[in-house]
Design a protein around this motif. Structure first.
Motif, short mmCIF file in Angstrom:
data_model
loop_
_atom_site.label_atom_id
_atom_site.label_comp_id
_atom_site.label_asym_id
_atom_site.label_seq_id
_atom_site.Cartn_x
_atom_site.Cartn_y
_atom_site.Cartn_z
N UNK A 204 0.71 -1.33 -0.17
CA UNK A 204 -0.21 -0.26 -0.38
C UNK A 204 1.07 1.01 0.09
N UNK A 205 0.21 1.87 -0.61
CA UNK A 205 0.91 3.64 -0.68
C UNK A 205 0.79 4.07 0.81
N UNK A 206 2.09 5.02 1.08
CA UNK A 206 1.32 5.67 2.77
C UNK A 206 -0.13 6.99 2.69
N UNK A 207 -0.48 6.93 3.47
CA UNK A 207 -1.47 8.45 3.75
C UNK A 207 -1.04 9.21 3.12
N UNK A 208 -1.41 10.23 2.00
CA UNK A 208 -0.90 11.61 1.97
C UNK A 208 0.47 11.41 0.78
N UNK A 209 0.61 10.40 0.08
CA UNK A 209 1.42 10.03 -0.95
C UNK A 209 1.38 10.86 -1.97
N UNK A 210 0.24 11.42 -2.22
CA UNK A 210 0.17 12.16 -3.58
C UNK A 210 1.28 13.55 -3.27
N UNK A 211 0.30 13.53 -2.57
CA UNK A 211 0.83 15.77 -1.88
C UNK A 211 2.06 15.54 -2.76
#
Length: 218
Positions: free
Chosen positions: A67-74
């Motif tokens: 899984x990608x971490x929370x807020x990865x797209x920031x």
């Protein structure tokens, strides 16, 4: 122009109203490479153009096996904003086309509402559609599922059978067909014509022709 057979014209945003896909795909390639999944721009067009951010995230997680971490797209959001603010324009001919189309219309896009406000605002198109802008974030399944287009039609009181969709991606025209709507597939951008051809679809490469095409129907 008007056509009493049409209740609603549903416009995709990226690649139909704003010429964003070339910019986005370029940044996509940089982002994916940094995440550990290098793809060519052609591969990105085939896999992701027309899909939602949620679908992109799921594909990356599946490829990486985690899984990608929370807020990865920031971290990457400013990359897209900078590219758009420097280079984004309206699709060639769309301003003239919109000036001739008096049918009820809306936007239904795989983009998020903040992304839509930004790109439509930069190109001066936001006020044309304000209050009639729908995002894939509002429905369970994004394109090629019909959910988004059916949601837009329902919200605006339009009969899906009397709606037409203007799209530039194969996932978009597939969603229109699944919704029982006629499609106009624009291949003036990144998507090859052959990917848009199919039942209930008119393909075209000059946006200034759209008003006449809408009058002509099928």
């Amino acid at each position: 122009m008007a056509d009493d057979r049409i209740d609603l014209v549903i416009f995709d945003c990226d690649g139909v109203l704003v010429d964003s896909e070339r910019l986005a795909v370029r940044v996509d390639a940089l982002m994916l490479a940094e995440l550990g999944w290098p793809l060519t721009e052609a591969e990105i067009v085939e896999r992701f153009v027309g899909r939602s951010h949620r679908d992109l995230t799921a594909a990356i997680e599946q490829q990486l096996g985690r899984p990608l971490p929370e807020g990865w797209y920031d971290r990457y959001r400013p990359w897209y904003r900078s590219a758009f603010e420097a280079e984004l324009t309206a699709v060639d001919g769309i301003i003239e086309a919109l000036g001739l189309i008096t049918l009820p219309s809306c936007v239904a896009s795989s983009n998020t509402h903040p992304g839509l406000r930004h790109s439509l605002g930069l190109t001066g198109l936001y006020s044309r559609f304000e209050g009639r802008i729908f995002s894939a974030s509002e429905v369970e399944h994004g394109k090629p599922a019909p959910d988004l287009f059916l949601h837009a039609a329902r919200a605006l009181g339009a009969d899906p059978a009397r709606c037409v969709v203007v799209e530039d991606s194969r996932f978009g025209v597939e969603a229109a067909r699944a919704a029982g709507m006629r499609a106009f597939g624009y291949y003036g951008g990144l998507t090859p014509r052959a990917w848009l051809e199919g039942p209930g679809t008119v393909v075209f490469d000059e946006m200034r022709d759209l008003p006449e095409l809408l009058l002509g129907g099928f």
